[in-house]
Design an enzyme around this catalytic site. Structure first.
Site, mmCIF file in Angstrom:
data_model
loop_
_atom_site.group_PDB
_atom_site.id
_atom_site.type_symbol
_atom_site.label_atom_id
_atom_site.label_comp_id
_atom_site.label_asym_id
_atom_site.label_seq_id
_atom_site.Cartn_x
_atom_site.Cartn_y
_atom_site.Cartn_z
ATOM 1 N N SER A 1 17.708 1.190 -2.865
ATOM 2 C CA SER A 1 17.872 2.319 -1.769
ATOM 3 C C SER A 1 17.642 2.082 -0.399
ATOM 4 O O SER A 1 18.011 2.282 0.400
ATOM 5 C CB SER A 1 16.924 3.469 -2.627
ATOM 6 N N HIS B 1 17.609 0.690 -11.059
ATOM 7 C CA HIS B 1 16.857 1.253 -10.033
ATOM 8 C C HIS B 1 16.153 2.314 -10.260
ATOM 9 O O HIS B 1 15.368 2.489 -11.340
ATOM 10 C CB HIS B 1 17.478 1.325 -8.755
ATOM 11 N N HIS C 1 8.703 -7.041 -13.469
ATOM 12 C CA HIS C 1 9.403 -6.664 -11.863
ATOM 13 C C HIS C 1 9.737 -7.703 -11.356
ATOM 14 O O HIS C 1 9.536 -8.921 -11.313
ATOM 15 C CB HIS C 1 8.060 -5.855 -11.050
ATOM 16 N N ARG D 1 1.214 0.921 -8.611
ATOM 17 C CA ARG D 1 1.545 2.617 -8.698
ATOM 18 C C ARG D 1 1.515 2.974 -10.135
ATOM 19 O O ARG D 1 1.324 4.113 -10.334
ATOM 20 C CB ARG D 1 3.191 2.433 -8.402
ATOM 21 N N ASP E 1 7.729 2.476 -13.589
ATOM 22 C CA ASP E 1 8.300 3.325 -14.614
ATOM 23 C C ASP E 1 7.888 3.303 -15.901
ATOM 24 O O ASP E 1 8.217 4.467 -16.545
ATOM 25 C CB ASP E 1 9.848 2.719 -14.565
#
Length: 436
Positions: A239, A269, A316, A325, A371
């Site tokens: 993005s 994504h 990742h 995160r 996620d």
């Protein structure tokens, strides 16, 4: 207030970069291998992104600050403990931790710019409810091109050294309006279509929550931390890179972000958190009445892996430790939702999956990423519509990629045009090198 500060900072940074390039422009950053050319350009050092840098060990840093430092230093809402996304926006644009006064002023500024043009409202209300929310979001943002101050200024022949000002204006307008667009999509697709109004006395996240139909301070706090930690992740992700690439053609911020959102909508994504939650639901069903313990989850995870499946949310492309995160969200859950059944499952997976993946020996990074956690927090507060989760990601990501676009224009970065080769061409390059 923000524009005035940038008017002071931009010339200084322009001079710094000009001097640096003059002194070191021919310095070699590294080599590119055949595998990198075929492998998504992983690890190729060929972009400049001022707003954030991703370290394999520490995770993301916004302008040099880690996420725990941001949680401590960024201004907060009255009575709240999570950072306001407006503070992250100020930081990403200026490189400076803002004061409470600066953030409060920015909150008011964003609220004052939130109204949508009638044609975008009509478009959103005309979409079929089975059109994916991310498709609706990217269409609406792209349609905001009609309001672009950059496009109008460019058509009028504005000087190149003024590009960044109009890019900033469009970016602030876009960030102000995207929660309203996102809330309209949610209310149209999943609820009755009715939506409230933006309140100038509320911060960005509280307004967004209210527009969605949630009146809960804990949910406001969740949105504050969610939006802050999802905003930026350096320039190489799909993005961010797409927004930068399209912007390099001098497409305005609406067209650039619209393109970036289409990249975010991909399953590799932004859709990843949705896929994690689907997997968690099926995994929980497979457990039946089995008590959730380290032992029972270990057995079930091995069964999953031995059947040829993966555990989504772990690993990742860059990180080699637990994603900070993820840790931020875990800390939020420990504070607000310690007894939530889904959190207990995710927490137990966190206890056992990394060791299992290390033992299996296939994963370079066995640690959870962002996620692996975000979906269950949204579920806990009643936002259960998984098809919508990437829209929340998109609202957040605007706060990261648009400041980067402002700096692209401030530093006069050119049209991006890397060199590509065919397989036959690469073979010739390799053959020629062997003859030397």
């Amino acid at each position: 207030m923000l524009l005035e500060r940038l008017e002071e900072i931009v010339p200084q940074k322009q001079a710094e970069v000009k001097e640096f390039r003059k002194a070191h422009g021919d310095h070699v950053l590294g080599n590119v291998t055949i595998d990198q050319a075929y492998g998504g350009m992983r690890g190729v050092k060929c972009m400049v992104t001022e707003t954030s840098v991703l370290d394999a060990e520490e995770g993301i840093r916004y302008r040099g600050y880690t996420l725990p430092e941001l949680q401590e230093k960024l201004p907060k809402a009255a009575g709240g403990s999570e950072p306001l996304p407006e503070g992250a926006l100020w930081l990403l644009l200026t490189g400076e931790i803002p004061t409470q006064e600066q953030v409060d002023a920015l909150s008011v500024e964003l609220a004052s710019r939130a109204d949508l043009p009638a044609h975008v409202v009509n478009m959103l209300n005309s979409f079929p409810t089975d059109l994916h929310p991310m498709a609706q979001l990217s269409c609406a943002i792209t349609a905001m091109h009609s309001e672009s101050k950059f496009a109008a200024a460019y058509a009028a022949g504005v000087k190149k050294d003024q590009y960044w000002r109009y890019t900033l204006e469009d970016s602030i307008d876009c960030i102000a309006k995207i929660p309203v667009i996102a809330a309209m999509i949610y209310r149209n697709v999943f609820k009755d279509g009715a939506i409230g109004v933006v309140d100038n006395s509320k911060d960005f996240s509280a307004n967004f929550a209210s527009l969605l139909g949630f009146e809960c301070e804990d949910f406001n706090e969740l949105l504050r931390i969610y939006i802050t930690i999802h905003a930026d992740h350096e320039g190489g992700n799909v993005s961010a890179h797409t927004t930068h690439l399209v912007g390099s053609a001098l497409s305005d911020p609406y067209l650039s972000l619209g393109a970036g959102l289409n990249g975010l909508a991909g399953p590799l994504h932004g859709l990843a958190n949705q896929e994690v939650l689907i997997w968690l639901t099926k995994f929980k069903e497979s457990l039946g009445e089995t008590e959730i313990t380290n032992e029972s989850i270990t057995e079930a995870v091995w069964k999953t892996l031995n059947s040829g499946q993966v555990v989504p949310g772990y690993g990742h492309a860059v990180l080699r430790k637990t994603d900070p995160r993820y840790t931020c969200q875990r800390d939020f859950a420990l504070k607000h939702l310690p007894e939530d059944p889904n959190f207990k499952l995710v927490s137990t997976l966190y206890n056992v999956v990394p060791d299992i993946l290390l033992e299996q020996g296939k994963a370079k990074n066995p640690w959870p990423n962002v996620d692996a956690h975000s979906g269950i927090l949204l579920q806990a507060y009643g936002l259960t519509e998984m098809n919508y989760y990437t829209v929340l990601f998109g609202v957040s990501r605007a706060i990261g990629v648009l400041p980067s676009l402002v700096w692209d224009r401030a530093l006069n970065l050119p049209l991006e045009r890397p060199k590509s080769h065919s397989t036959e061409g690469l073979k010739k390059i390799v053959a020629a090198a062997k003859q030397i």
